[in-house]
Design an enzyme around this catalytic site. Structure first.
Site, PDB file in Angstrom:
ATOM      1  N   ARG A 160       5.380 -37.955 -43.833  1.00 28.95           N
ATOM      2  CA  ARG A 160       4.612 -37.852 -42.656  1.00 28.95           C
ATOM      3  C   ARG A 160       4.437 -36.393 -41.920  1.00 28.95           C
ATOM      4  O   ARG A 160       3.566 -36.052 -41.530  1.00 28.95           O
ATOM      5  CB  ARG A 160       4.414 -38.941 -41.819  1.00 28.95           C
ATOM      6  CG  ARG A 160       3.562 -40.140 -42.533  1.00 28.95           C
ATOM      7  CD  ARG A 160       3.581 -41.266 -41.741  1.00 28.95           C
ATOM      8  NE  ARG A 160       2.568 -42.381 -41.905  1.00 28.95           N
ATOM      9  CZ  ARG A 160       2.348 -43.429 -41.380  1.00 28.95           C
ATOM     10  NH1 ARG A 160       2.874 -43.904 -40.202  1.00 28.95           N
ATOM     11  NH2 ARG A 160       1.508 -44.413 -41.911  1.00 28.95           N
ATOM     12  N   GLY A 197      -3.943 -49.122 -42.756  1.00 25.39           N
ATOM     13  CA  GLY A 197      -5.005 -49.825 -41.768  1.00 25.39           C
ATOM     14  C   GLY A 197      -6.234 -48.912 -41.919  1.00 25.39           C
ATOM     15  O   GLY A 197      -7.433 -49.535 -41.897  1.00 25.39           O
ATOM     16  N   LYS A 254      -4.484 -62.461 -51.522  1.00 24.55           N
ATOM     17  CA  LYS A 254      -5.261 -63.420 -50.702  1.00 24.55           C
ATOM     18  C   LYS A 254      -6.716 -62.651 -50.569  1.00 24.55           C
ATOM     19  O   LYS A 254      -7.086 -61.557 -50.069  1.00 24.55           O
ATOM     20  CB  LYS A 254      -4.777 -63.723 -49.312  1.00 24.55           C
ATOM     21  CG  LYS A 254      -3.541 -64.651 -49.564  1.00 24.55           C
ATOM     22  CD  LYS A 254      -3.112 -64.966 -48.251  1.00 24.55           C
ATOM     23  CE  LYS A 254      -1.833 -65.953 -48.219  1.00 24.55           C
ATOM     24  NZ  LYS A 254      -1.801 -66.596 -46.840  1.00 24.55           N
ATOM     25  N   GLY A 278      -0.493 -49.356 -48.811  1.00 23.97           N
ATOM     26  CA  GLY A 278       0.958 -49.476 -49.113  1.00 23.97           C
ATOM     27  C   GLY A 278       1.322 -49.912 -50.179  1.00 23.97           C
ATOM     28  O   GLY A 278       2.146 -49.064 -51.100  1.00 23.97           O
TER      29      GLY A 278
END
Length: 396
Positions: A36, A377, A197, A354
Site C-alpha cells: 500500500r 470493502g 455465504k 481479499g
C-alpha cells in the site's frame, strides 16, 4: 465521470493535503507488507514534480478517537522513506499547533506525514470542525485512498468540500478500471461471485444481475443455489434458510436476461483438509456424508467458454476452498483462462476482495489481469452499486 485528476489542478508552491491508505500490517514494530505504501509513490512524486509540497493524511488501526501510542503512524516512517527514497517529516498531531508548525517548516521537495487521523473522534464522525482543522493546513486536497472512500470521514469526505480537490493516481486508476468494468463496459460482461455465504452478498448479487450478461456463482454460495433448486448437497456448507432468497435472485436474473452459471459437476470429500481423498460427481449427486469443496472440470470448461464469449470480467470470490489443495483447482484453472484472454487483448479483467487477490496470486496470474483492486470493502460496495462518499465528494 466529473472528478479532476492531478493534471487538472495547479499545485506550484502550494501545500497539498493527500489522503492516503497506509494502514499496513506491522509485526514487532516493522512493516511486513509495504504494498500500500509503494502504491502511493506515483502520486507523491507527481505532486512534487508539479511544485507542490505533499502532506500525508492517513489512519492506522482502530483507535476509536483515542490516542493509542502503539497505533502511531511513526511505525510506517522507515518503510515510507524507503519507498520514496527520501527523508519524511512527521508531525505529532494531524490538526492544531503541532501540524501547523510542521507544515510551516516545509521546504520545496519535502514530504510530511501527519499523525493518525483516527486519534480524534471527529474523524469518523465527519465532524465539520475536524474537516476545517485539516483544510486549514493546505491549499489543495488530493484523495488517493479509494480503499477508504466508502467511509464518510472528515479526511475522506468532509475536507473535499472545503478546498480545490482531485483524485490521486491510485484513485484515478481505480475509478477508471471500475468504470470500464461496470460503468461503461464492453459487452458481454461476466461476473464471478464466490465465497461462503449468500447472506453476505445479497446487495451484490441483486445489483449484478441487472448489469451483467453472465453471473458465475461459486464457493459455498453455489451450494445454497443448488438447494434452492431442490438439489441435495450432503454435508456441504449451505444456507438452507436462504433458499427463497436464492430463488428470487434467479427469477430477477431471468427477467433481466442475465444467465446464471452454477456448477454442473463438483469435487466432494469427507473431510476438510489438504490432500483429502476426493471424487468428482454430478452436481446433483453429492453423497449424503460428503461435502462439496470445489467446482468440477466440466464446470470449469463451461466457465472458460463463457469467458471466451465475453469482453469484460469482474471477479469477487473463489470458486472453491482455494486455500487447500486440491480444492484450488477450479479457481486456478478459471484464473489462468481469464489471464490468457486478457494477455491476448480479448478480455478486460477486473478483480478485487481479499480472498480473490490471494487466490489470483496463488494461481500466479495477478499480474496478467487488467486491474486488481486491493480496496476490500470499498470495492465490494462499488460492486453493490452504492455511492462511495469519498468519490462523490470529489465529483461535487
Amino acid at each position: 465521470m466529473s472528478w479532476k485528476s492531478l493534471d487538472d489542478v495547479e499545485m506550484k508552491d502550494k501545500t497539498v493535503l493527500v489522503r492516503v491508505d497506509i494502514n499496513v500490517p506491522v509485526e514487532a514494530g516493522k512493516v511486513t507488507d509495504a504494498t500500500r505504501i509503494e502504491k502511493i509513490v506515483p502520486t507523491i512524486k507527481d505532486i512534487q514534480a508539479k511544485g507542490g509540497k505533499p502532506v500525508l493524511l492517513a489512519h492506522f488501526g482502530r483507535p476509536k478517537g483515542q490516542v493509542v501510542p502503539e497505533m502511531s503512524l511513526k511505525v510506517v516512517l522507515p518503510a515510507l522513506e524507503a519507498a520514496l527514497g527520501q527523508k519524511v517529516g512527521f508531525a505529532e498531531d494531524c490538526i492544531g499547533a503541532p501540524a501547523k508548525k510542521a507544515v510551516a517548516a516545509m521546504q520545496a521537495g519535502d514530504v510530511l506525514l501527519l499523525e493518525n487521523t483516527r486519534f480524534h473522534p471527529g474523524e469518523e464522525k465527519n465532524d465539520p470542525a475536524m474537516a476545517a482543522g485539516l483544510a486549514a493546513l493546505g491549499k489543495v486536497y488530493v484523495n488517493d485512498a479509494f480503499s477508504a472512500a466508502h467511509r464518510a470521514h472528515a479526511s475522506t469526505e468532509g475536507i473535499a468540500h472545503l478546498m480545490p480537490s482531485c483524485a490521486g493516481r491510485l484513485m484515478e486508476a481505480e475509478l477508471k478500471a471500475l468504470n470500464a468494468a461496470l460503468g461503461d463496459p464492453e459487452r458481454p460482461v461476466v461476473a464471478i461471485v464466490g465465497g461462503a455465504k449468500v447472506s453476505t452478498k445479497l446487495d451484490l448479487l441483486g445489483n449484478l444481475v441487472a448489469k451483467v450478461d453472465h453471473l458465475v456463482i461459486g464457493g459455498g454460495m453455489a451450494n445454497t443455489f443448488l438447494v434452492a433448486q431442490g438439489i441435495e448437497v450432503g454435508a456441504s456448507l449451505a444456507e438452507r434458510d436462504m433458499a427463497d432468497t436464492a430463488r428470487s435472485i434467479l427469477e430477477k436474473a431471468k427477467a433481466a436476461g442475465c444467465a446464471i452459471e452454477l456448477p454442473v459437476d463438483v469435487v466432494v470429500a469427507r473431510e476438510f483438509k489438504a490432500g483429502a481423498a476426493n471424487e468428482t460427481v454430478a452436481a446433483d449427486a453429492c453423497p449424503a456424508d460428503a461435502m462439496i469443496l470445489d467446482a468440477g472440470p466440466e464446470t470449469v470448461d463451461r466457465i472458460a467458454e463463457v469467458f471466451a464469449r465475453c469482453r469484460t470480467l469482474i471477479w469477487n470470490g473463489p470458486l472453491g476452498a482455494f486455500e487447500i489443495e486440491p480444492f484450488d483447482a477450479a479457481t486456478n484453472a478459471a484464473a489462468r483462462k481469464a489471464a490468457e484472454l486478457t494477455r491476448g487483448g480479448r478480455l478486460v479483467s477486473v478483480a478485487g476482495g481479499g480472498d480473490t487477490v490471494a487466490a489470483l496470486n496463488k494461481a500466479g496470474v495477478a499480474e496478467d489481469f487488467t486491474y486488481i483492486s486491493t480496496a476490500g470493502g470499498a470495492f465490494l460496495e462499488w460492486m453493490e452499486g452504492k455511492v462511495l462518499p469519498g468519490v462523490a465528494a470529489l465529483e461535487a
